[in-house]
Design an enzyme around this catalytic site. Structure first.
Site, mmCIF file in Angstrom:
data_model
loop_
_atom_site.group_PDB
_atom_site.id
_atom_site.type_symbol
_atom_site.label_atom_id
_atom_site.label_comp_id
_atom_site.label_asym_id
_atom_site.label_seq_id
_atom_site.Cartn_x
_atom_site.Cartn_y
_atom_site.Cartn_z
ATOM 1 N N HIS A 1 -7.440 6.993 -1.177
ATOM 2 C CA HIS A 1 -6.509 6.176 -1.963
ATOM 3 C C HIS A 1 -5.896 5.065 -1.115
ATOM 4 O O HIS A 1 -4.955 5.293 -0.358
ATOM 5 C CB HIS A 1 -5.420 7.100 -2.525
ATOM 6 C CG HIS A 1 -4.491 6.437 -3.483
ATOM 7 N ND1 HIS A 1 -3.865 7.119 -4.488
ATOM 8 C CD2 HIS A 1 -4.076 5.146 -3.605
ATOM 9 C CE1 HIS A 1 -3.096 6.290 -5.180
ATOM 10 N NE2 HIS A 1 -3.202 5.081 -4.650
ATOM 11 N N PHE B 1 -6.270 -2.470 -0.379
ATOM 12 C CA PHE B 1 -6.524 -3.543 0.597
ATOM 13 C C PHE B 1 -6.326 -4.927 -0.024
ATOM 14 O O PHE B 1 -6.519 -5.942 0.632
ATOM 15 C CB PHE B 1 -7.914 -3.413 1.222
ATOM 16 C CG PHE B 1 -7.995 -2.430 2.371
ATOM 17 C CD1 PHE B 1 -6.859 -1.791 2.870
ATOM 18 C CD2 PHE B 1 -9.213 -2.147 2.974
ATOM 19 C CE1 PHE B 1 -6.942 -0.889 3.928
ATOM 20 C CE2 PHE B 1 -9.299 -1.255 4.040
ATOM 21 C CZ PHE B 1 -8.175 -0.623 4.514
ATOM 22 N N ASN C 1 -6.239 -2.400 -8.340
ATOM 23 C CA ASN C 1 -5.131 -3.241 -8.832
ATOM 24 C C ASN C 1 -5.021 -4.540 -8.032
ATOM 25 O O ASN C 1 -3.968 -4.875 -7.487
ATOM 26 C CB ASN C 1 -3.808 -2.476 -8.863
ATOM 27 C CG ASN C 1 -3.342 -1.977 -7.499
ATOM 28 O OD1 ASN C 1 -4.132 -1.864 -6.569
ATOM 29 N ND2 ASN C 1 -2.067 -1.681 -7.384
ATOM 30 N N ASP D 1 -4.680 2.971 -11.213
ATOM 31 C CA ASP D 1 -3.600 3.245 -10.259
ATOM 32 C C ASP D 1 -2.664 2.045 -10.109
ATOM 33 O O ASP D 1 -3.093 0.901 -9.978
ATOM 34 C CB ASP D 1 -4.161 3.606 -8.885
ATOM 35 C CG ASP D 1 -3.037 3.940 -7.920
ATOM 36 O OD1 ASP D 1 -2.207 4.795 -8.263
ATOM 37 O OD2 ASP D 1 -2.964 3.310 -6.845
ATOM 38 N N HIS E 1 -1.363 11.040 -5.514
ATOM 39 C CA HIS E 1 0.015 11.178 -5.023
ATOM 40 C C HIS E 1 0.908 12.144 -5.830
ATOM 41 O O HIS E 1 1.945 11.745 -6.370
ATOM 42 C CB HIS E 1 0.705 9.809 -4.882
ATOM 43 C CG HIS E 1 0.485 8.822 -6.009
ATOM 44 N ND1 HIS E 1 0.748 9.102 -7.314
ATOM 45 C CD2 HIS E 1 0.028 7.543 -5.997
ATOM 46 C CE1 HIS E 1 0.479 8.032 -8.064
ATOM 47 N NE2 HIS E 1 0.027 7.078 -7.286
ATOM 48 N N ASN F 1 6.170 4.431 -5.262
ATOM 49 C CA ASN F 1 5.790 5.171 -6.464
ATOM 50 C C ASN F 1 4.750 6.227 -6.123
ATOM 51 O O ASN F 1 3.743 5.886 -5.530
ATOM 52 C CB ASN F 1 5.192 4.232 -7.517
ATOM 53 C CG ASN F 1 6.234 3.447 -8.263
ATOM 54 O OD1 ASN F 1 7.404 3.800 -8.272
ATOM 55 N ND2 ASN F 1 5.813 2.369 -8.887
ATOM 56 N N ASP G 1 -2.374 6.359 0.163
ATOM 57 C CA ASP G 1 -1.823 5.388 -0.782
ATOM 58 C C ASP G 1 -1.291 4.175 -0.012
ATOM 59 O O ASP G 1 -0.220 3.630 -0.338
ATOM 60 C CB ASP G 1 -0.748 6.010 -1.681
ATOM 61 C CG ASP G 1 -0.404 5.110 -2.873
ATOM 62 O OD1 ASP G 1 -1.107 4.109 -3.105
ATOM 63 O OD2 ASP G 1 0.590 5.418 -3.564
ATOM 64 N N HIS H 1 2.792 -4.577 1.620
ATOM 65 C CA HIS H 1 3.492 -5.682 0.948
ATOM 66 C C HIS H 1 4.147 -6.544 2.015
ATOM 67 O O HIS H 1 4.426 -6.070 3.125
ATOM 68 C CB HIS H 1 4.590 -5.144 0.020
ATOM 69 C CG HIS H 1 4.084 -4.385 -1.168
ATOM 70 N ND1 HIS H 1 3.458 -4.990 -2.236
ATOM 71 C CD2 HIS H 1 4.097 -3.061 -1.452
ATOM 72 C CE1 HIS H 1 3.120 -4.073 -3.131
ATOM 73 N NE2 HIS H 1 3.491 -2.889 -2.684
ATOM 74 N N PRO I 1 6.986 -1.658 -4.807
ATOM 75 C CA PRO I 1 6.936 -0.284 -4.314
ATOM 76 C C PRO I 1 5.752 -0.066 -3.383
ATOM 77 O O PRO I 1 4.695 -0.653 -3.555
ATOM 78 C CB PRO I 1 6.744 0.531 -5.597
ATOM 79 C CG PRO I 1 5.968 -0.390 -6.502
ATOM 80 C CD PRO I 1 6.374 -1.801 -6.144
HETATM 81 C C1 NCD Z 1 0.984 0.988 -5.122
HETATM 82 C C2 NCD Z 1 0.708 -0.499 -4.870
HETATM 83 O O1 NCD Z 1 1.547 -1.192 -4.278
HETATM 84 O O2 NCD Z 1 -0.398 -0.968 -5.218
HETATM 85 N N1 NCD Z 1 2.375 1.208 -4.878
HETATM 86 C C3 NCD Z 1 2.961 2.407 -4.649
HETATM 87 O O3 NCD Z 1 4.199 2.440 -4.530
HETATM 88 N N2 NCD Z 1 2.281 3.515 -4.501
HETATM 89 C C4 NCD Z 1 0.558 1.370 -6.486
HETATM 90 C C5 NCD Z 1 0.377 2.845 -6.699
HETATM 91 O O4 NCD Z 1 -0.230 3.551 -5.881
HETATM 92 O O5 NCD Z 1 0.794 3.356 -7.742
HETATM 93 ZN ZN ZN Z 2 -0.364 5.216 -8.002
HETATM 94 ZN ZN ZN Z 3 -1.967 3.613 -5.067
#
Ligand code: NCD
Ligand code: ZN
Ligand code: ZN
Ligand code: ZN
Length: 396
Positions: free
Chosen positions: A57, A60, A91, A148, A212, A251, A278, A282, A292
């Site tokens: 998960h 990039f 995403n 996701d 997650h 998240n 995950d 950012h 998030p």
């Molecule tokens: C993820 C993202 O920034 O793409 N953010 C997160 O807080 N986990 C999205 C996700 O995994 O739901």
């Molecule tokens: Zn997610």
């Molecule tokens: Zn994610």
């Protein structure tokens, strides 16, 4: 290409011994005591050799959000974290809803030649929450579908997506969130979708992987589903097992100590299949605006090792199973174990050295982490992929 690693502690999900490992033509050719081959030799004394990590998960951000991360910086960060295979979420911008984008990412990944890349395609086209027709165009290079970052509200859409996934031999990766409930109660929000999707999987037979998992209730649902024979795997993140009562924006959110204890209980009894990062890089500016997520791929091993193994909850073999053996199995690759003919992807780790997390040293563009300044154990010293040294810590 050949490489011989001498006198390391060699650990995977079922082994823990002192010895040597020899990689030839990209594969593990031999391992045991006192091996002799004339080739490049790496001294593994005082270090632990494990199968490199496999991340189910990862974000990039390419195409579209390359100011947060791209396949180059992401790949370098992954290697620094000890990973040689990443499963990239869709995403991006545009959302990964077509083979065209899958092909772009895979081709770029090959050119960069850093880590192996698998690309996840969206469940609903462009995350619209409804359209599934693009799934008919996917070929065997795609193994996972996921929205996701977003939940799927409609029961009938999720039901139909499961029927389609079954037909196309795809695994659904579930971001369990009901966005209507999130602002009111993010615990109910995760739990209700977890319950719904496990139930739908039980009815349809579709294969689910829950992303997650973070609440004690959700982990209990997974445990119960597995006991009933539902086709189910799940992951937890390093941050959800290492932190509690912490308002770092991610998240799902960081939960309570009770939830953390339940996740660790799930790890111990096998309810949890994998640790996945995950990795969600950012910019500082985007974080200030409330984005998030955390940049986690460079801290995943030390965070997990310190909170699970160093703390005496599980042994290193079990951690190898969670970070390499099981993710390799879930992805259907010959990686993640020290076995002859498996890919020669390994990491050398200094378990005893205390490391101070400094996000400014991250190779990831994302410096966003709640672990900055923490003292942890488990420094990745070298990452080898297919017998090739891809990353080497300068201190070695
Ligand atoms: C993820 C993202 O920034 O793409 N953010 C997160 O807080 N986990 C999205 C996700 O995994 O739901
Ligand atoms: Zn997610
Ligand atoms: Zn994610
Ligand atoms: Zn190469």
């Amino acid at each position: 290409m050949e490489i011989l690693i001498k006198a390391a502690r060699i650990v995977d999900e079922s082994k823990d011994f002192l010895g040597d490992l020899y990689i030839k033509d990209g594969k593990i050719e031999d391992f045991g005591e006192d091996l002799n081959y004339t080739c490049k030799v790496v001294d593994g004394q005082g270090l632990t050799l494990m199968p490199s990590f496999i991340d189910l998960h990862v974000h990039f951000r390419e195409p579209g959000y390359t100011y947060k991360e791209d396949l180059d910086t992401g790949g370098l960060a992954a290697l620094r974290g000890g990973y040689t295979l990443v499963n990239l979420m869709g995403n991006t911008n545009p959302i990964c809803s077509s083979m065209e984008i899958v092909e772009y990412v895979l081709k770029r990944g090959k050119e960069l030649d850093l880590v192996d890349i698998h690309q996840v395609v969206s469940i609903t086209k462009d995350f619209d929450g409804y359209t599934l027709s693009h799934l008919d165009d996917l070929d065997e290079r795609v193994k996972f579908i996921s929205d996701d970052g977003k939940g799927i509200k409609s029961n009938i859409v999720m039901y139909k997506a499961m029927i389609k996934a079954l037909e196309k031999d795809l695994t659904l990766m579930i971001h369990a969130e009901d966005e209507d409930l999130t602002p009111i109660d993010y615990r109910i929000s995760e739990n209700i979708i977890t319950i719904r999707d496990i139930y739908l999987s039980k009815e349809t037979g579709a294969r689910l992987h829950l992303c997650h998992v973070s609440t004690k209730e959700a982990i209990e649902e997974v445990r119960r589903g597995k006991a009933q024979g539902v086709n189910l795997t799940c992951e937890v993140t390093p941050h959800h097992i290492a932190l509690w009562d912490n308002d770092y924006k991610v998240n799902p959110p960081i939960r309570t100590k009770e939830d953390v204890d339940a996740l660790i209980e799930g790890i111990i009894d096998g309810t949890v299949d994998a640790i996945a990062t995950d990795h969600a890089p950012h910019t500082g500016e985007d974080k200030l605006k409330g984005a998030p997520g955390l940049s986690g791929i460079e801290t995943a091993f030390p965070v997990s090792y310190t909170s699970l193994v160093k703390n005496g909850k599980i042994d290193l073999k079990k951690l190898s199973k969670l970070m390499s053996g099981n993710p390799g199995k879930i992805m259907g690759v010959r990686k993640g174990k020290i076995e002859k003919a498996y890919d020669g992807d390994v990491v050398l780790i200094d378990l005893d050295k205390e490391i101070l997390i400094d996000s400014q040293k991250f190779l990831s563009k994302g410096k966003n982490t709640p672990f900055n300044g923490m003292k942890l154990y488990g420094q990745v010293m070298m990452t080898i992929k297919g017998g090739e040294i891809k990353y080497s810590n300068k201190d070695l």
